[in-house]
Design a protein around this motif. Structure first.
Motif, mmCIF file in Angstrom:
data_model
loop_
_atom_site.group_PDB
_atom_site.id
_atom_site.type_symbol
_atom_site.label_atom_id
_atom_site.label_comp_id
_atom_site.label_asym_id
_atom_site.label_seq_id
_atom_site.Cartn_x
_atom_site.Cartn_y
_atom_site.Cartn_z
ATOM 1 N N TRP A 40 0.819 -1.203 0.000
ATOM 2 C CA TRP A 40 0.000 0.000 0.000
ATOM 3 C C TRP A 40 0.856 1.257 0.000
ATOM 4 C CZ3 TRP A 40 -4.892 0.912 -0.973
ATOM 5 C CH2 TRP A 40 -5.390 2.194 -0.686
ATOM 6 N N LEU A 41 1.943 1.166 0.709
ATOM 7 C CA LEU A 41 2.734 2.366 0.965
ATOM 8 C C LEU A 41 4.051 2.336 0.208
ATOM 9 C CD1 LEU A 41 3.401 4.908 2.725
ATOM 10 C CD2 LEU A 41 4.343 3.330 4.390
ATOM 11 N N VAL A 42 4.392 3.420 -0.407
ATOM 12 C CA VAL A 42 5.700 3.543 -1.034
ATOM 13 C C VAL A 42 6.315 4.842 -0.581
ATOM 14 C CG1 VAL A 42 6.849 3.990 -3.206
ATOM 15 C CG2 VAL A 42 5.253 2.132 -3.037
ATOM 16 N N ARG A 43 7.561 4.771 -0.195
ATOM 17 C CA ARG A 43 8.188 5.986 0.310
ATOM 18 C C ARG A 43 8.885 6.785 -0.779
ATOM 19 N NH1 ARG A 43 7.811 5.206 5.502
ATOM 20 N NH2 ARG A 43 7.930 3.104 6.299
ATOM 21 N N ASP A 44 9.393 6.052 -1.766
ATOM 22 C CA ASP A 44 10.234 6.725 -2.742
ATOM 23 C C ASP A 44 9.416 7.632 -3.658
ATOM 24 O OD1 ASP A 44 12.032 7.552 -4.531
ATOM 25 O OD2 ASP A 44 12.827 5.576 -5.030
ATOM 26 N N LYS A 45 9.471 8.893 -3.426
ATOM 27 C CA LYS A 45 8.664 9.844 -4.192
ATOM 28 C C LYS A 45 9.146 9.957 -5.638
ATOM 29 C CE LYS A 45 6.443 11.181 -0.444
ATOM 30 N NZ LYS A 45 5.133 10.654 -0.134
ATOM 31 N N ALA A 46 10.397 9.537 -5.870
ATOM 32 C CA ALA A 46 10.936 9.657 -7.223
ATOM 33 C C ALA A 46 10.274 8.681 -8.185
ATOM 34 C CB ALA A 46 12.438 9.405 -7.203
ATOM 35 N N LYS A 93 9.038 -22.634 4.903
ATOM 36 C CA LYS A 93 9.288 -23.278 6.198
ATOM 37 C C LYS A 93 9.717 -22.297 7.284
ATOM 38 C CE LYS A 93 10.354 -27.877 4.540
ATOM 39 N NZ LYS A 93 11.397 -28.875 4.289
ATOM 40 N N ARG A 94 10.313 -21.185 6.871
ATOM 41 C CA ARG A 94 10.821 -20.260 7.880
ATOM 42 C C ARG A 94 9.704 -19.688 8.767
ATOM 43 N NH1 ARG A 94 14.259 -16.582 6.530
ATOM 44 N NH2 ARG A 94 13.603 -14.994 7.969
ATOM 45 N N TYR A 95 8.452 -19.775 8.311
ATOM 46 C CA TYR A 95 7.346 -19.226 9.104
ATOM 47 C C TYR A 95 6.625 -20.294 9.931
ATOM 48 C CZ TYR A 95 8.069 -15.489 5.744
ATOM 49 O OH TYR A 95 8.629 -14.527 4.953
ATOM 50 N N GLU A 96 7.103 -21.513 9.821
ATOM 51 C CA GLU A 96 6.379 -22.590 10.508
ATOM 52 C C GLU A 96 6.399 -22.435 12.023
ATOM 53 O OE1 GLU A 96 8.006 -26.174 8.978
ATOM 54 O OE2 GLU A 96 6.787 -26.112 7.147
ATOM 55 N N LYS A 97 7.341 -21.651 12.518
ATOM 56 C CA LYS A 97 7.399 -21.447 13.977
ATOM 57 C C LYS A 97 6.269 -20.538 14.470
ATOM 58 C CE LYS A 97 10.895 -17.896 13.258
ATOM 59 N NZ LYS A 97 12.255 -17.475 13.482
ATOM 60 N N TYR A 98 5.550 -19.931 13.525
ATOM 61 C CA TYR A 98 4.415 -19.085 13.931
ATOM 62 C C TYR A 98 3.136 -19.878 13.702
ATOM 63 C CZ TYR A 98 7.998 -15.545 13.383
ATOM 64 O OH TYR A 98 9.164 -14.829 13.470
ATOM 65 N N PRO A 99 2.586 -20.455 14.749
ATOM 66 C CA PRO A 99 1.481 -21.397 14.555
ATOM 67 C C PRO A 99 0.208 -20.771 13.992
ATOM 68 C CG PRO A 99 1.854 -20.956 16.890
ATOM 69 C CD PRO A 99 2.981 -20.318 16.151
ATOM 70 N N ARG A 100 0.013 -19.494 14.189
ATOM 71 C CA ARG A 100 -1.234 -18.882 13.711
ATOM 72 C C ARG A 100 -1.003 -18.024 12.472
ATOM 73 N NH1 ARG A 100 -0.823 -19.299 19.001
ATOM 74 N NH2 ARG A 100 -2.470 -20.405 20.096
ATOM 75 N N PHE A 101 0.056 -18.276 11.824
ATOM 76 C CA PHE A 101 0.464 -17.482 10.666
ATOM 77 C C PHE A 101 -0.546 -17.621 9.526
ATOM 78 C CE2 PHE A 101 3.141 -16.377 7.060
ATOM 79 C CZ PHE A 101 3.964 -15.397 7.577
ATOM 80 N N ARG A 102 -1.042 -16.504 9.011
ATOM 81 C CA ARG A 102 -1.970 -16.552 7.875
ATOM 82 C C ARG A 102 -1.452 -15.737 6.690
ATOM 83 N NH1 ARG A 102 -4.569 -20.792 8.008
ATOM 84 N NH2 ARG A 102 -6.317 -20.048 6.774
ATOM 85 N N ALA A 103 -0.252 -15.226 6.779
ATOM 86 C CA ALA A 103 0.405 -14.542 5.663
ATOM 87 C C ALA A 103 -0.358 -13.316 5.160
ATOM 88 C CB ALA A 103 0.664 -15.516 4.520
ATOM 89 N N VAL A 104 -0.973 -12.606 6.071
ATOM 90 C CA VAL A 104 -1.643 -11.352 5.716
ATOM 91 C C VAL A 104 -1.014 -10.239 6.556
ATOM 92 C CG1 VAL A 104 -3.821 -10.071 5.749
ATOM 93 C CG2 VAL A 104 -3.811 -12.493 5.130
ATOM 94 N N GLY A 105 -0.557 -9.201 5.894
ATOM 95 C CA GLY A 105 0.095 -8.110 6.610
ATOM 96 C C GLY A 105 -0.881 -7.017 7.027
ATOM 97 N N PHE A 106 -0.479 -6.208 7.969
ATOM 98 C CA PHE A 106 -1.239 -4.992 8.288
ATOM 99 C C PHE A 106 -0.286 -3.963 8.881
ATOM 100 C CE2 PHE A 106 -2.156 -4.662 12.972
ATOM 101 C CZ PHE A 106 -1.399 -5.758 13.376
ATOM 102 N N TRP A 107 -0.654 -2.724 8.744
ATOM 103 C CA TRP A 107 0.223 -1.640 9.195
ATOM 104 C C TRP A 107 0.236 -1.547 10.711
ATOM 105 C CZ3 TRP A 107 -1.513 3.853 10.323
ATOM 106 C CH2 TRP A 107 -0.411 4.671 10.626
ATOM 107 N N LEU A 162 1.398 7.820 8.702
ATOM 108 C CA LEU A 162 -0.027 8.147 8.809
ATOM 109 C C LEU A 162 -0.633 8.730 7.522
ATOM 110 C CD1 LEU A 162 -2.536 8.195 10.606
ATOM 111 C CD2 LEU A 162 -1.838 10.463 11.412
ATOM 112 N N PRO A 163 0.037 9.666 6.854
ATOM 113 C CA PRO A 163 -0.582 10.234 5.643
ATOM 114 C C PRO A 163 -0.943 9.170 4.602
ATOM 115 C CG PRO A 163 1.321 11.532 6.295
ATOM 116 C CD PRO A 163 1.325 10.316 7.155
ATOM 117 N N ALA A 164 -0.140 8.112 4.532
ATOM 118 C CA ALA A 164 -0.417 7.077 3.524
ATOM 119 C C ALA A 164 -1.611 6.219 3.906
ATOM 120 C CB ALA A 164 0.817 6.205 3.332
ATOM 121 N N PHE A 165 -1.815 6.043 5.217
ATOM 122 C CA PHE A 165 -2.861 5.127 5.657
ATOM 123 C C PHE A 165 -4.128 5.822 6.142
ATOM 124 C CE2 PHE A 165 0.891 2.418 5.958
ATOM 125 C CZ PHE A 165 0.428 1.280 5.334
ATOM 126 N N SER A 166 -4.049 7.119 6.357
ATOM 127 C CA SER A 166 -5.167 7.797 7.010
ATOM 128 C C SER A 166 -6.453 7.741 6.189
ATOM 129 C CB SER A 166 -4.802 9.258 7.308
ATOM 130 O OG SER A 166 -4.458 9.906 6.101
#
Lengths: 422, 195
Positions: free
Chosen positions: A285-291, B136-150, B162-166
């Motif tokens: 979602w986020l990109v820092r590089d304004k260039a 395999k490197r993530y197998e140590k996280y038992p509840r891992f669902r491979a979804v990110g969040f800020w 904040l400006p990017a996510f607001s």
């Protein structure tokens, strides 16, 4: 921002999708774990029912959507001896090099232009000829009979791949297309088939324009190649036919080109289900590089899919699957933005290798897993019956009933059922 | 199948070795599918409840407000972060950690409410992500669902991102019809600097 053509960091995106594949063996037990087994199809959780709508409503189609399937329009008209032929193999030598490129372009109706323009025109004529051979039925006495154009009938799936390779990913894009189109030892498991179409919009490195290819299995034998092999190649070394060509800089933004391509693909290759694969560099979602001014940001992507949903699909149905074959693209923020227009959003939260999804494996599975799965489920049902577990036997058969409606791609929503069963 | 393809002896594992396009990427590889409707109807409202509970936990004891905020901020770096320059953390394993908050604060009523909310959100996340694959490197996280969040780890990072996510739908989602969107409200409290 997600998609950038001027990416300097090596954070390509690899990805791997193939929920099919995930569905197959890897998916952990999920939703149904705590539930009793459904006794009938009706008892399945609504989100897992046919057409995938969580609220159980039947999927509607836009007003332009054809009334007849291509399978009914084309295949039923072919006599058995024709049906046994390799209809879905595009032979570049036969259709383009020998039959067209050696002919006088004027005789083919190509106007005067540069050498490249003439070549593109001739290649498009070759595609039209090949396509007509798919669209035209043959009667029992071998006569061609009029049939429907592709845009006037629908298939089960259309997979639209938007490749942004005007950067360091260029050889990898050629590599991935090579994986999609080369021969699987004689069996038709690559590219497009009677039930699905695979199309690619390819924006390669340099001022080479934008090509739209219809991916078919070529007679070219598949071999594991080195990176140097692809670095020395161009898009014209790929075998699948050129459907359309746009000049470099056509339209004024990546967003406009993306919308135009998807709209074109949906309307010219109607399907019950659409899968969009966005291929390239990704930054989440986020990109820092304004260039990095040349990009498709998260909000632009969401806006693009909204417009496609509203203007092309007339808000009647969502896009079935949006896949980002790019780095950092699976996040709750982006998934939320896209959730109103897509049934499933697939992607990687992490960096990937430049080769991205294992397309060789993916397309093979798309074209082969369905029947194998069906047989497996039926065997499972019989075994459950023998073991005195009619509930599980019914669940296996009900799963099969659902799968039949999504042939050849099982819904990823079915993975919990399948995992539990198998 | 993906696993087999990406292994050292699998198809993509072998060809990747010959490419110069970040072949080690397959070792970090994750892939998840999110059910859009289930996300909107089930998970997001539950995550809002979780954010509301977390805010209540921070404000439960006025004297400990900034201490608890710092505790949470210090815990962020230990969460699974994706190998990226973005401040994203893995949602499933984060919820797994929050489920343990009650044990860390046995005297706090709100901590156990947070734990329950995290538990409910985690159950929904399982349904929202019907299929997932990761190396395999993530197998140590038992509840891992491979979804990110800020999830920033300091007021500085929060202000920077904040400006990017607001303006995102997620950050502004207010299905609870509170005065403020739950996540906006939580982050304002969490990253408010002590006077």
């Amino acid at each position: 921002m997600l998609y950038t053509a001027v990416q300097k960091k090596k954070t390509k995106n690899f990805t791997a999708l193939s929920f099919i594949v995930q569905i197959l063996l890897l998916v952990p037990l999920t939703g149904l774990q705590a539930r009793d087994w459904p006794k009938t199809l009706k008892d399945f959780p609504k989100s897992l029912q046919t057409k995938w709508d969580s609220d159980g409503t039947k999927t509607q189609q836009p007003s332009w959507f054809p009334k007849i399937s291509c399978e009914a329009a084309w295949f039923s008209k072919q006599p058995a001896e024709v049906r046994s032929q390799k209809l879905y193999q595009f032979d570049f030598e036969k259709y383009a090099r020998e039959k067209y490129l050696k002919k006088d372009p004027k005789a083919l109706g190509c106007k005067k232009g540069t050498e490249e323009q003439t070549r593109l025109c001739v290649l498009k004529k070759a595609y039209a000829d090949f396509n007509q051979s798919l669209e035209t039925g043959t009667s029992n006495d071998g006569q061609k009979i009029p049939s429907r154009a592709r845009k006037d009938c629908y298939k089960k799936w259309t997979i639209l791949v938007a490749m942004d390779a005007d950067n360091d990913l260029h050889p990898y894009s050629l590599w991935d297309i090579y994986e999609m189109e080369t021969d699987y030892s004689g069996s038709e498991r690559a590219g497009s088939t009677l039930r699905k179409d695979v199309l690619i919009q390819h924006d390669g490195e340099g001022n080479t324009g934008i090509q739209r290819l219809h991916i078919f299995q070529s007679p070219q034998e598949y071999k594991i190649q080195s990176m140097d092999y692809f670095k020395a190649q161009t898009i014209w070394d790929r075998q699948s036919p050129l459907v359309d060509f746009k000049e470099e800089g056509y339209l004024d933004s990546k967003k406009a080109r993306f919308i135009d391509y998807i709209s074109w693909g949906m309307k010219n290759y109607p399907a019950e289900h659409y899968m969009i694969i966005l291929w390239g560099h990704g930054k989440g979602w986020l990109v820092r590089d304004k260039a990095q001014v040349s990009h498709l940001s998260g909000s632009e992507l969401a806006n693009s899919l909204r417009r496609i949903h509203e203007e092309v699909l007339e808000s009647k149905r969502p896009i079935d699957n949006f896949i980002a074959d790019a780095c950092f693209m699976q996040g709750i923020e982006l998934a939320t933005e896209l959730s109103a227009y897509t049934r499933f959003t697939s992607g990687s939260a992490q960096v990937q290798s430049f080769l991205g999804l294992p397309y060789r494996t993916f397309f093979y599975e798309l074209n082969s897993s369905f029947h194998r799965l069906g047989q497996r489920l039926k065997r499972q049902a019989q075994q459950f019956e023998k073991k005195g577990r009619p509930d599980k036997a019914k669940a296996a058969l009900a799963t099969w009933e659902i799968l039949k409606t999504t042939n050849p791609l099982p819904s990823p929503a079915l993975s919990p059922i399948w995992s539990r069963l198998l | 199948m993906v696993s087999a393809s990406l292994s050292d002896t699998g198809y993509q594992g072998r060809v990747d070795k010959d490419s110069d396009g970040y072949p080690e990427g397959k070792d970090f590889f994750t892939f998840a599918s999110v059910d859009g409707k289930a996300l909107r109807l089930r998970l997001i409202p539950q995550l809002e409840q979780l954010a509301t509970a977390l805010k209540a936990f921070l404000l439960e004891d006025k004297n400990k407000r900034f201490e608890r905020a710092l505790d949470l901020q210090f815990a962020v770096p230990s969460l699974q972060m994706f190998r990226t320059d973005l401040r994203t953390r893995e949602l499933g394993s984060t919820l797994g950690k929050l489920k343990l908050l009650g044990k860390s604060y046995p005297d706090s009523t709100q901590a156990s409410i947070v734990a329950r909310a995290a538990h409910e959100a985690e159950k929904s996340l399982q349904e929202v992500v019907p299929s997932v694959y990761f190396s395999k490197r993530y197998e140590k996280y038992p509840r891992f669902r491979a979804v990110g969040f800020w999830l920033p780890e300091s007021p500085e990072e929060y202000k920077e991102d904040l400006p990017a996510f607001s303006d995102t739908l997620f950050f502004n989602s207010n299905s609870l019809k509170a005065k403020k969107a739950a996540w906006t409200d939580l982050y304002e409290v969490l990253f408010e600097e002590e006077p």
